[in-house]
Design a protein around this motif. Structure first.
Motif, PDB file in Angstrom:
ATOM      1  N   LEU A   1       0.741  -1.222   0.084  1.00  0.00           N
ATOM      2  CA  LEU A   1       0.116  -0.022  -0.046  1.00  0.00           C
ATOM      3  C   LEU A   1       0.970   1.397  -0.157  1.00  0.00           C
ATOM      4  N   TRP A   2       2.027   1.228   0.332  1.00  0.00           N
ATOM      5  CA  TRP A   2       2.866   2.475   0.442  1.00  0.00           C
ATOM      6  C   TRP A   2       4.309   2.287  -0.527  1.00  0.00           C
ATOM      7  N   ASP A   3       4.500   0.996  -1.006  1.00  0.00           N
ATOM      8  CA  ASP A   3       5.707   0.733  -1.577  1.00  0.00           C
ATOM      9  C   ASP A   3       6.732   1.165  -0.864  1.00  0.00           C
ATOM     10  N   SER A   4       6.748   0.710   0.407  1.00  0.00           N
ATOM     11  CA  SER A   4       7.806   1.387   1.375  1.00  0.00           C
ATOM     12  C   SER A   4       8.023   0.395   2.837  1.00  0.00           C
ATOM     13  N   ILE A   5       8.562   0.665   3.627  1.00  0.00           N
ATOM     14  CA  ILE A   5       8.719  -0.152   4.953  1.00  0.00           C
ATOM     15  C   ILE A   5       7.382   0.294   5.663  1.00  0.00           C
ATOM     16  N   PRO A   6       7.095  -0.306   7.099  1.00  0.00           N
ATOM     17  CA  PRO A   6       6.030  -0.062   7.977  1.00  0.00           C
ATOM     18  C   PRO A   6       6.561   1.377   8.601  1.00  0.00           C
ATOM     19  N   ASP A   7       5.541   2.111   9.025  1.00  0.00           N
ATOM     20  CA  ASP A   7       5.878   3.244   9.991  1.00  0.00           C
ATOM     21  C   ASP A   7       5.653   2.843  11.437  1.00  0.00           C
ATOM     22  N   ASP A   8       5.928   3.733  12.314  1.00  0.00           N
ATOM     23  CA  ASP A   8       5.882   3.399  13.824  1.00  0.00           C
ATOM     24  C   ASP A   8       4.430   2.807  14.207  1.00  0.00           C
ATOM     25  N   ALA A   9       3.471   3.368  13.630  1.00  0.00           N
ATOM     26  CA  ALA A   9       2.016   3.086  13.869  1.00  0.00           C
ATOM     27  C   ALA A   9       1.753   1.578  13.555  1.00  0.00           C
ATOM     28  N   LEU A  10       2.153   1.234  12.180  1.00  0.00           N
ATOM     29  CA  LEU A  10       2.050  -0.191  11.908  1.00  0.00           C
ATOM     30  C   LEU A  10       2.856  -1.083  12.568  1.00  0.00           C
ATOM     31  N   LEU A  11       3.913  -0.825  12.966  1.00  0.00           N
ATOM     32  CA  LEU A  11       4.765  -1.619  13.871  1.00  0.00           C
ATOM     33  C   LEU A  11       4.123  -1.814  15.286  1.00  0.00           C
ATOM     34  N   ALA A  12       3.601  -0.787  15.872  1.00  0.00           N
ATOM     35  CA  ALA A  12       2.754  -0.736  17.074  1.00  0.00           C
ATOM     36  C   ALA A  12       1.431  -1.656  16.847  1.00  0.00           C
ATOM     37  N   ALA A  13       0.982  -1.730  15.819  1.00  0.00           N
ATOM     38  CA  ALA A  13      -0.311  -2.387  15.356  1.00  0.00           C
ATOM     39  C   ALA A  13       0.166  -3.764  15.637  1.00  0.00           C
ATOM     40  N   ALA A  14       1.250  -4.118  14.971  1.00  0.00           N
ATOM     41  CA  ALA A  14       1.887  -5.769  14.926  1.00  0.00           C
ATOM     42  C   ALA A  14       2.266  -6.086  16.328  1.00  0.00           C
ATOM     43  N   ALA A  15       2.799  -5.020  17.011  1.00  0.00           N
ATOM     44  CA  ALA A  15       3.225  -5.648  18.475  1.00  0.00           C
ATOM     45  C   ALA A  15       2.190  -5.873  19.402  1.00  0.00           C
ATOM     46  N   GLU A  16       1.129  -4.953  19.133  1.00  0.00           N
ATOM     47  CA  GLU A  16      -0.217  -4.928  20.084  1.00  0.00           C
ATOM     48  C   GLU A  16      -1.098  -6.106  19.724  1.00  0.00           C
ATOM     49  N   GLY A  17      -0.583  -7.055  18.424  1.00  0.00           N
ATOM     50  CA  GLY A  17      -1.553  -7.929  18.118  1.00  0.00           C
ATOM     51  C   GLY A  17      -2.917  -7.689  17.227  1.00  0.00           C
ATOM     52  N   ARG A  18      -2.877  -6.369  16.756  1.00  0.00           N
ATOM     53  CA  ARG A  18      -4.013  -5.911  16.004  1.00  0.00           C
ATOM     54  C   ARG A  18      -3.931  -6.304  14.587  1.00  0.00           C
ATOM     55  N   LEU A  19      -3.114  -7.300  14.166  1.00  0.00           N
ATOM     56  CA  LEU A  19      -2.890  -7.625  12.955  1.00  0.00           C
ATOM     57  C   LEU A  19      -3.177  -8.987  12.875  1.00  0.00           C
ATOM     58  N   GLU A  20      -3.714  -9.864  13.984  1.00  0.00           N
ATOM     59  CA  GLU A  20      -3.704 -11.152  13.609  1.00  0.00           C
ATOM     60  C   GLU A  20      -5.373 -11.417  13.257  1.00  0.00           C
ATOM     61  N   THR A  21      -6.201 -10.530  12.936  1.00  0.00           N
ATOM     62  CA  THR A  21      -7.617 -10.597  12.484  1.00  0.00           C
ATOM     63  C   THR A  21      -7.468 -10.005  11.135  1.00  0.00           C
ATOM     64  N   SER A  22      -8.559 -10.299  10.630  1.00  0.00           N
ATOM     65  CA  SER A  22      -8.700 -10.029   9.055  1.00  0.00           C
ATOM     66  C   SER A  22      -9.171  -8.336   9.379  1.00  0.00           C
ATOM     67  N   GLU A  23     -10.249  -8.308  10.355  1.00  0.00           N
ATOM     68  CA  GLU A  23     -10.638  -6.872  10.809  1.00  0.00           C
ATOM     69  C   GLU A  23      -9.598  -5.956  11.108  1.00  0.00           C
ATOM     70  N   GLY A  24      -8.585  -6.482  11.829  1.00  0.00           N
ATOM     71  CA  GLY A  24      -7.513  -5.617  12.173  1.00  0.00           C
ATOM     72  C   GLY A  24      -6.446  -5.324  11.043  1.00  0.00           C
ATOM     73  N   VAL A  25      -6.201  -6.061  10.319  1.00  0.00           N
ATOM     74  CA  VAL A  25      -5.714  -5.771   9.129  1.00  0.00           C
ATOM     75  C   VAL A  25      -6.220  -4.735   8.108  1.00  0.00           C
ATOM     76  N   ALA A  26      -7.734  -4.760   8.063  1.00  0.00           N
ATOM     77  CA  ALA A  26      -8.349  -4.015   7.271  1.00  0.00           C
ATOM     78  C   ALA A  26      -8.566  -2.616   7.719  1.00  0.00           C
ATOM     79  N   ALA A  27      -8.488  -2.684   9.028  1.00  0.00           N
ATOM     80  CA  ALA A  27      -8.397  -1.170   9.686  1.00  0.00           C
ATOM     81  C   ALA A  27      -7.099  -0.356   9.394  1.00  0.00           C
ATOM     82  N   GLU A  28      -6.085  -1.127   9.658  1.00  0.00           N
ATOM     83  CA  GLU A  28      -4.686  -0.725   9.266  1.00  0.00           C
ATOM     84  C   GLU A  28      -4.795  -0.143   7.589  1.00  0.00           C
ATOM     85  N   ALA A  29      -5.250  -1.098   6.860  1.00  0.00           N
ATOM     86  CA  ALA A  29      -5.057  -0.800   5.358  1.00  0.00           C
ATOM     87  C   ALA A  29      -6.054   0.373   5.049  1.00  0.00           C
ATOM     88  N   ARG A  30      -7.266   0.611   5.730  1.00  0.00           N
ATOM     89  CA  ARG A  30      -7.891   1.765   5.432  1.00  0.00           C
ATOM     90  C   ARG A  30      -7.242   3.186   5.927  1.00  0.00           C
TER      91      ARG A  30
END
Length: 530
Positions: free
Chosen positions: A203-232
């Motif tokens: 989506l950015w043609d680049s590396i994750p930002d701090d917010a995306l890495l924080a979402a990963a660390a907090e487990g918010r990317l473990e569900t499709s809903e969490g991934v979709a929220a970050e994608a939006r």
């Protein structure tokens, strides 16, 4: 002085740093393996992704190096992320080293540190961003050793930091999309950080930002809903323009047009300003189509366009009050993305339009129908046929003559008619009623395989947009963009899911990132080492 120090640590530091991180095992939780997964090959960052990553790593304070290796080879998908285009031979390895050096040399000028503790914090954050995850203990030890070895040679803090940065930027953990790791099953769940990396590169043609890495660390990317929220969130960010620009330009073969891209003898209005304007207009058009979720029909038939002072004359509308404004244009002269001047110019020759290139894109790029490669002597054959025709023959006359050739007719019967539908648009995308030889243009035709008759570009595009094949083809292009390879029969389940979206590029993207195929990986031939 700093540049001379580089040679002192390269071999020792890289040898100790290793090729891949130890201890980065994939998710080990016992989960039900989803049936719908895909293979995504490991690949090196493209030159564009590298440039974006450097800019994002250092918040724009450091310039990427122009010495990072260029791509080589021919794309199969049309997209630049294919592994085969971004290989590393001896020359590329040297270029990566020199590029890392160039970036590192800028560090003393931007580093606001005069003690080792401050430098350590800077390097810890940089490594986490560059590796897209927390570095392992072994990686931290090796990087610390690089720093201390350089300091022991009486280097200043900023010099030692720069040397360590150079090592980080040459590491596979930065340069490659690594989803490696032992697995006892053919399918495994990706780690949250691997999902974050997929999202950022897609989506950015680049590396994750701090917010995306924080979402990963907090487990918010473990569900499709969490991934979709970050994608939006990411699609609403200005960095998403990088993705829309690259996806649409590579899909539609839109070149980086310059002042010398067209014959001034035939197109005296074409200059650097015109070339820049049509490129900017295209990028604005496709980014709006993506972010607003235009359907395939809207993408292919919209009679609106972004214009500036230069393009106002091109479209025959009043000059805008703002630098750029969206205006409604004659629906015969503005037929969706295809008649964007940058597309028409890119699918043309230096001095004339190309019904073959334009028709080929309609058939292969919008309908995903394979025509195969032309014969090796195809160009010479067409030139010979053209020489037999009357001087100043129209392109339709040439097309008919080519179609009469047995070895040419089967393909040209399919690709010529849609190409001729765009003959009203010259090699710069400007409307005309007569071709360069003075012939009145006839843009009518039919595609027998589609049972589609048309009087010109608008009827053609309305007919194409109405076909299921076109909507499916757009989803296939999105999949190829993500997977960096052609779609195969094994990917059918993912493509079927994408067909359930709202019929837009954005919908296809959101369906894809919310699928199991995005959060899991099928292990096998797609895994490996660089």
């Amino acid at each position: 002085m700093l540049r001379r120090r580089f040679s002192l640590v390269w071999l020792v530091s890289l040898a100790s740093f290793g090729c891949f991180a130890e201890g980065q095992a994939p998710n080990t939780a016992v989960v039900a393996s989803p049936a719908c997964t895909v293979e995504v090959p490991m690949r090196r960052l493209t030159p564009q992704q590298y440039a974006h990553a450097i800019g994002d790593l250092f918040d724009g304070a450091v310039e990427p190096s122009a010495r990072f290796p260029e791509q080589a080879g021919r794309s199969v998908t049309g997209f630049s992320t294919e592994p085969g285009l971004n290989g590393v031979d001896a020359l590329a390895a040297e270029q990566i080293l020199l590029a890392a050096e160039d970036v590192a040399l800028q560090i003393p000028g931007v580093l606001d540190c005069d003690d080792e503790e401050c430098a350590a914090r800077f390097l810890d954050r940089l490594t986490t961003r560059a590796f897209r995850r927390t570095p392992t203990e072994a990686e931290q030890v090796n990087l610390r050793k690089v720093f201390l070895d350089v300091r022991a040679d009486e280097a200043a803090v900023d010099e030692a930091t720069a040397m360590t940065v150079a090592v980080i930027l040459q590491s596979p953990q930065f340069l490659y999309t690594i989803e490696a790791g032992a697995s006892d099953t053919p399918v495994r769940a990706l780690t949250s950080n691997e999902i974050a990396t997929r999202l950022a590169l897609l989506l950015w043609d680049s590396i994750p930002d701090d917010a995306l890495l924080a979402a990963a660390a907090e487990g918010r990317l473990e569900t499709s809903e969490g991934v979709a929220a970050e994608a939006r969130r990411m699609l609403a960010d200005e960095k998403a323009e990088r993705m829309s620009r690259r996806f649409f330009r590579e899909w539609m073969h839109v070149d980086a047009l310059t002042a010398v891209s067209r014959d001034p003898a035939r197109h005296d209005w074409y200059d650097a300003a015109f070339a820049a304007s049509i490129g900017e207009s295209f990028d604005r058009f496709v980014h709006r189509a993506l972010t607003e979720g235009w359907t395939v029909e809207e993408l292919l038939t919209a009679s609106t366009a972004p214009v500036d002072d230069v393009l106002a004359e091109h479209y025959g509308v009043a000059a805008p009050s703002e630098p750029w404004s969206w205006v409604d244009v004659d629906p015969e002269r503005a037929v969706g993305v295809m008649t964007q001047p940058a597309v028409m110019a890119s699918l043309a020759h230096y001095g004339e339009s190309s019904y073959v290139r334009r028709g080929h894109f309609v058939v292969s790029g919008l309908l995903c129908r394979s025509l195969g490669d032309p014969p090796a002597n195809a160009t010479q054959e067409v030139v010979q046929i053209e020489n037999w025709l009357r001087p100043g023959a129209s392109r339709r006359e040439l097309s008919r003559a080519v179609q009469r050739r047995t070895e040419c007719g089967s393909c040209h019967l399919t690709l010529d008619p849609p190409g001729l539908a765009f003959e009203h648009f010259d090699a710069t995308g400007r409307w005309r009623d007569h071709d360069v030889y003075g012939n009145v243009i006839d843009a009518s035709g039919e595609i027998g395989a589609l049972r589609l008759e048309f009087s010109g570009a608008r009827e053609l595009m309305e007919g194409v947009a109405d076909r299921f094949e076109a909507r499916e083809c757009v989803d296939r292009q999105v999949f190829r963009f993500f997977a960096s390879r052609m779609d195969e029969d094994a990917d059918r389940c993912v493509l079927d899911q994408m067909q359930s979206n709202d019929g837009s590029v954005r919908g296809g993207l959101m369906t894809l990132v919310g699928s199991d195929a995005f959060r899991y990986r099928r292990t096998g031939s797609a895994e490996g080492t660089p």
